[in-house]
Design a protein around this motif. Sequence first.
Motif, PDB file in Angstrom:
ATOM      1  N   ASP A 199       0.875  -6.641  -7.085  1.00 30.39           N
ATOM      2  CA  ASP A 199       2.098  -6.935  -6.348  1.00 30.39           C
ATOM      3  C   ASP A 199       1.751  -8.003  -5.318  1.00 30.39           C
ATOM      4  N   THR A 200       2.194  -9.241  -5.555  1.00 27.19           N
ATOM      5  CA  THR A 200       1.826 -10.350  -4.679  1.00 27.19           C
ATOM      6  C   THR A 200       2.542 -10.290  -3.333  1.00 27.19           C
ATOM      7  N   ASP A 201       3.648  -9.570  -3.240  1.00 29.23           N
ATOM      8  CA  ASP A 201       4.360  -9.451  -1.967  1.00 29.23           C
ATOM      9  C   ASP A 201       3.765  -8.350  -1.095  1.00 29.23           C
ATOM     10  N   ALA A 202       3.432  -7.225  -1.698  1.00 31.19           N
ATOM     11  CA  ALA A 202       2.846  -6.102  -0.952  1.00 31.19           C
ATOM     12  C   ALA A 202       1.335  -6.257  -0.797  1.00 31.19           C
ATOM     13  N   LEU A 203       0.755  -7.242  -1.487  1.00 39.56           N
ATOM     14  CA  LEU A 203      -0.695  -7.496  -1.471  1.00 39.56           C
ATOM     15  C   LEU A 203      -1.471  -6.274  -1.950  1.00 39.56           C
ATOM     16  N   THR A 204      -1.015  -5.682  -3.041  1.00 35.78           N
ATOM     17  CA  THR A 204      -1.675  -4.496  -3.575  1.00 35.78           C
ATOM     18  C   THR A 204      -2.105  -4.702  -5.025  1.00 35.78           C
ATOM     19  N   VAL A 205      -3.181  -4.008  -5.365  1.00 33.54           N
ATOM     20  CA  VAL A 205      -3.637  -3.904  -6.745  1.00 33.54           C
ATOM     21  C   VAL A 205      -3.688  -2.410  -7.053  1.00 33.54           C
ATOM     22  N   THR A 206      -2.973  -2.005  -8.094  1.00 33.07           N
ATOM     23  CA  THR A 206      -2.941  -0.602  -8.500  1.00 33.07           C
ATOM     24  C   THR A 206      -3.673  -0.460  -9.828  1.00 33.07           C
ATOM     25  N   HIS A 207      -4.543   0.555  -9.873  1.00 29.38           N
ATOM     26  CA  HIS A 207      -5.281   0.852 -11.102  1.00 29.38           C
ATOM     27  C   HIS A 207      -4.877   2.248 -11.556  1.00 29.38           C
ATOM     28  N   ASN A 208      -4.215   2.322 -12.702  1.00 23.97           N
ATOM     29  CA  ASN A 208      -3.788   3.595 -13.278  1.00 23.97           C
ATOM     30  C   ASN A 208      -4.801   4.063 -14.309  1.00 23.97           C
ATOM     31  N   THR A 209      -5.161   5.347 -14.228  1.00 20.54           N
ATOM     32  CA  THR A 209      -6.037   5.956 -15.224  1.00 20.54           C
ATOM     33  C   THR A 209      -5.378   7.239 -15.698  1.00 20.54           C
ATOM     34  N   ALA A 210      -5.764   7.665 -16.895  1.00 19.31           N
ATOM     35  CA  ALA A 210      -5.135   8.843 -17.489  1.00 19.31           C
ATOM     36  C   ALA A 210      -5.527  10.139 -16.787  1.00 19.31           C
ATOM     37  N   ASP A 211      -6.725  10.189 -16.212  1.00 17.83           N
ATOM     38  CA  ASP A 211      -7.232  11.447 -15.690  1.00 17.83           C
ATOM     39  C   ASP A 211      -7.296  11.533 -14.166  1.00 17.83           C
ATOM     40  N   ALA A 212      -6.676  10.596 -13.462  1.00 19.92           N
ATOM     41  CA  ALA A 212      -6.738  10.635 -11.995  1.00 19.92           C
ATOM     42  C   ALA A 212      -5.482   9.999 -11.400  1.00 19.92           C
ATOM     43  N   GLU A 213      -5.319  10.228 -10.115  1.00 21.97           N
ATOM     44  CA  GLU A 213      -4.209   9.591  -9.403  1.00 21.97           C
ATOM     45  C   GLU A 213      -4.404   8.082  -9.412  1.00 21.97           C
ATOM     46  N   PRO A 214      -3.323   7.316  -9.363  1.00 19.41           N
ATOM     47  CA  PRO A 214      -3.465   5.864  -9.302  1.00 19.41           C
ATOM     48  C   PRO A 214      -4.229   5.442  -8.043  1.00 19.41           C
ATOM     49  N   SER A 215      -5.063   4.468  -8.193  1.00 16.80           N
ATOM     50  CA  SER A 215      -5.829   3.921  -7.083  1.00 16.80           C
ATOM     51  C   SER A 215      -5.097   2.659  -6.616  1.00 16.80           C
ATOM     52  N   VAL A 216      -4.700   2.629  -5.340  1.00 15.48           N
ATOM     53  CA  VAL A 216      -3.990   1.478  -4.792  1.00 15.48           C
ATOM     54  C   VAL A 216      -4.859   0.844  -3.716  1.00 15.48           C
ATOM     55  N   ILE A 217      -5.196  -0.421  -3.905  1.00 19.13           N
ATOM     56  CA  ILE A 217      -6.001  -1.156  -2.948  1.00 19.13           C
ATOM     57  C   ILE A 217      -5.073  -2.152  -2.264  1.00 19.13           C
ATOM     58  N   VAL A 218      -5.067  -2.130  -0.933  1.00 20.02           N
ATOM     59  CA  VAL A 218      -4.201  -2.996  -0.147  1.00 20.02           C
ATOM     60  C   VAL A 218      -5.064  -4.048   0.547  1.00 20.02           C
ATOM     61  N   PHE A 219      -4.686  -5.295   0.401  1.00 24.64           N
ATOM     62  CA  PHE A 219      -5.354  -6.392   1.090  1.00 24.64           C
ATOM     63  C   PHE A 219      -4.514  -6.770   2.304  1.00 24.64           C
ATOM     64  N   SER A 220      -5.180  -7.139   3.396  1.00 23.23           N
ATOM     65  CA  SER A 220      -4.428  -7.433   4.609  1.00 23.23           C
ATOM     66  C   SER A 220      -4.725  -8.809   5.201  1.00 23.23           C
ATOM     67  N   SER A 221      -5.642  -9.541   4.630  1.00 28.13           N
ATOM     68  CA  SER A 221      -6.015 -10.831   5.216  1.00 28.13           C
ATOM     69  C   SER A 221      -4.993 -11.908   4.847  1.00 28.13           C
ATOM     70  N   ASP A 222      -4.825 -12.844   5.767  1.00 31.22           N
ATOM     71  CA  ASP A 222      -3.902 -13.952   5.535  1.00 31.22           C
ATOM     72  C   ASP A 222      -4.317 -14.782   4.335  1.00 31.22           C
ATOM     73  N   HIS A 223      -5.626 -14.979   4.171  1.00 35.48           N
ATOM     74  CA  HIS A 223      -6.050 -15.846   3.072  1.00 35.48           C
ATOM     75  C   HIS A 223      -5.733 -15.248   1.705  1.00 35.48           C
ATOM     76  N   ILE A 224      -5.765 -13.935   1.575  1.00 29.83           N
ATOM     77  CA  ILE A 224      -5.374 -13.324   0.294  1.00 29.83           C
ATOM     78  C   ILE A 224      -3.869 -13.474   0.083  1.00 29.83           C
ATOM     79  N   LYS A 225      -3.105 -13.253   1.140  1.00 29.41           N
ATOM     80  CA  LYS A 225      -1.647 -13.415   1.040  1.00 29.41           C
ATOM     81  C   LYS A 225      -1.301 -14.840   0.628  1.00 29.41           C
TER      82      LYS A 225
END
Length: 134
Positions: free
Chosen positions: A22-48
């Motif tokens: 999600d380029t607006d929320a600056l998140t990368v979500t990783h879905n797996t069958a056997d676990a809760e989704p992992s959501v990584i949030v970036f907060s730096s201006d350069h990533i945005k």
Amino acid sequence: MIIRSKDKVQVCGKSKPVWVLDTDALTVTHNTADAEPSVIVFSSDHIKYHLHYSAEYRPARLKKLVNDGTILSYLTELDHSVAEAIERQVGMMLENDAEYLRAVAVGDLAKARGLENMDRLIAREPVYAAMVYV
């Protein structure tokens, strides 16, 4: 912009993409069958700025990174590399800044910190041009 990988995984009976950027929320979500989704949030201006630039001018590259499953490592490495490049540039600027060196020598930490922050802002422009807006 939301970019979903072509690969899918079954989560609670529903088919979900393995990777979601999600380029607006600056998140990368990783879905797996056997676990809760992992959501990584970036907060730096350069990533945005990089994600918004890439979404507009290089969307195929972003889609490929998401489909390959390399988007998280790509953004993590970019985040680290840009921050490190800015700090290197600031360090070089400060070691040649007579006003900063005088402020440190007399213990005027407020002035020294202000000069350091100013140099950090100045250093961003060439680093961003070389590493973020590409």
